[in-house]
Write an enzyme that holds these catalytic residues in place. Structure first.
Site, short mmCIF file in Angstrom:
data_model
loop_
_atom_site.label_atom_id
_atom_site.label_comp_id
_atom_site.label_asym_id
_atom_site.label_seq_id
_atom_site.Cartn_x
_atom_site.Cartn_y
_atom_site.Cartn_z
N CYS A 289 0.83 -1.20 0.00
CA CYS A 289 0.00 0.00 0.00
C CYS A 289 0.87 1.25 0.00
O CYS A 289 1.36 1.69 1.06
CB CYS A 289 -0.94 -0.02 1.21
SG CYS A 289 -1.98 1.44 1.27
N CYS B 267 -0.57 4.08 2.14
CA CYS B 267 -0.40 3.93 3.59
C CYS B 267 1.06 4.15 3.98
O CYS B 267 1.35 4.78 5.00
CB CYS B 267 -0.78 2.54 4.06
SG CYS B 267 -2.19 1.83 3.24
N ASP B 268 2.00 3.63 3.21
CA ASP B 268 3.38 3.52 3.69
C ASP B 268 4.39 4.37 2.94
O ASP B 268 5.53 4.52 3.40
CB ASP B 268 3.83 2.04 3.60
CG ASP B 268 2.97 1.14 4.46
OD1 ASP B 268 2.44 1.64 5.48
OD2 ASP B 268 2.81 -0.04 4.12
#
Ligand SMILES: Cc1cc2nc3c(=O)[nH]c(=O)nc-3n(C[C@H](O)[C@H](O)[C@H](O)COP(=O)(O)OP(=O)(O)OC[C@H]3O[C@@H](n4cnc5c(N)ncnc54)[C@H](O)[C@@H]3O)c2cc1C
Length: 314
Positions: free
Chosen positions: A131, A134-135
């Site tokens: 992701c 997200c990261d």
């Protein structure tokens, strides 16, 4: 007892809930562990009609959720653990409760496939990710490897250049499968380079990723490649374990449906990426969710022997 239970809260699930709610079906949507589905984990969605400048995935999915609620769908954050589609009304169990419904829409999407190499599981969350939204932020000014050659790999690789010093896309073949426009943008991006005909055979690191082991698939030559993170986008497997043996699956485990979403069990419909479909996108998931809900309405009307307001469903 609900008219309709929708399993999954991606674009297909929310779209089904909007259409079911507007059709006055009492509707329960169970979100699963990823509310909003993959779209909610995608930073920029540039190809969903109506947003000429693109829209952030989390915002699009939040709007869909609100729209579903506005039309009366009940939405609960829980995960389905068991279903019984062999007896009517259908039973759907979650961690915390058990529900019954006259019709069910399965919209559980897909999970991203694993590489299956040493280091992948051990270093998950410590440099190994699926992701970028997200990261990606954690790898500012770092060197990132993206594995894959399809739309997700290329789109997310481009997105990661916002943070990364350099992004290296490693692909098993010598050409990309991604859409042409995305390919062009990737080729023109000075931060992106490509390593062709190559497989990642190990992800290296003690408590965080420090590199990958590579194998050239033409020559067999092995090498080490330093990097700080590995983002993996090598395809997907449908989330169907709950339904295996209860509805027909194809050879790749996708749920078999007719074009309007009927599965092999009358009253059970499937929508979005979990069904066999050539284009896996928000726009197609939304479309199939709407069709499944409208077919569910028709099915319930027939069960109750009340006249269904005839309309063209295609
Ligand atoms: C990295 C990436 C980038 C993408 N970028 C784009 C893009 O730019 N444009 C575009 O159009 N498409 C894009 N896509 C594709 C798009 O996100 C999907 O096609 C779309 O999300 C499919 O919707 P869906 O509703 O079928 O499934 P999903 O979005 O996968 O949602 C599945 C839902 O099912 C739920 N679920 C699963 N198991 C259970 C269970 N046991 N109980 C209850 N719920 C369950 C999950 O919690 C989730 O809410 C991208 C995909 C990825 C992976």
């Amino acid at each position: 007892m609900y008219d309709l239970i929708i399993i999954g809260s991606g674009p297909a699930g929310y779209s089904a809930a909007i259409y079911a709610g507007r059709s006055m079906l009492s509707t329960l949507l169970i979100t699963g562990s990823a509310p909003g589905g993959w779209a909610a984990l995608t930073n920029d969605i540039e190809n969903y009609p109506g947003f000429p400048e693109g829209i952030a995935g989390p915002e699009l999915m939040e709007r869909m959720r609100q729209q579903a609620e506005r039309f009366g769908a009940e939405i609960i954050m829980d995960e389905v653990t068991r279903v019984n589609l062999g007896a009517h009304p259908f039973t759907v169990e979650t961690y915390s409760d058990e529900y019954q419904a006259k019709a069910v829409v399965i919209s559980t999407g897909v999970s991203q496939r694993m590489l299956g190499v040493p280091g992948e599981t051990q270093l998950a969350g410590r440099g190994v990710s699926r992701c970028a939204t997200c990261d990606g932020f954690f790898f500012r000014d770092k060197k990132i490897v993206v594995v894959g050659g399809g739309d997700s790999a290329v789109d997310e690789g481009i997105f990661l250049t916002r943070y990364a010093r350099e992004v290296h896309i490693i692909h098993r073949r010598n050409r990309l499968r991604a859409q042409r426009a995305a390919q062009e943008r990737a080729f023109q991006n000075p931060k992106i380079s490509f390593i062709w005909d190559t497989a990642v055979t190990e992800i290296i690191g003690e408590d965080r990723v420090t590199g990958v082991k590579l194998k050239n698939l033409n020559t067999g030559e092995e090498s080490l490649f330093d990097c700080d993170a590995v983002f993996i986008y090598i395809g997907a497997t449908p989330n169907v374990e709950l339904f295996r043996g209860q509805v027909d699956l194809d050879e790749f485990d996708y749920i078999v449906t007719c074009r309007n979403g009927h599965t092999s069990v009358p009253g059970v419909f499937a929508a979005g990426d979990v069904r066999e479909t050539t284009l896996k996108q928000v726009v197609t998931a939304v479309s199939s969710g709407a069709r499944a809900a409208m077919e569910a309405e028709k099915y319930i009307a027939a069960l109750e022997d009340r006249a269904y307001p005839e309309r063209e469903l295609g």
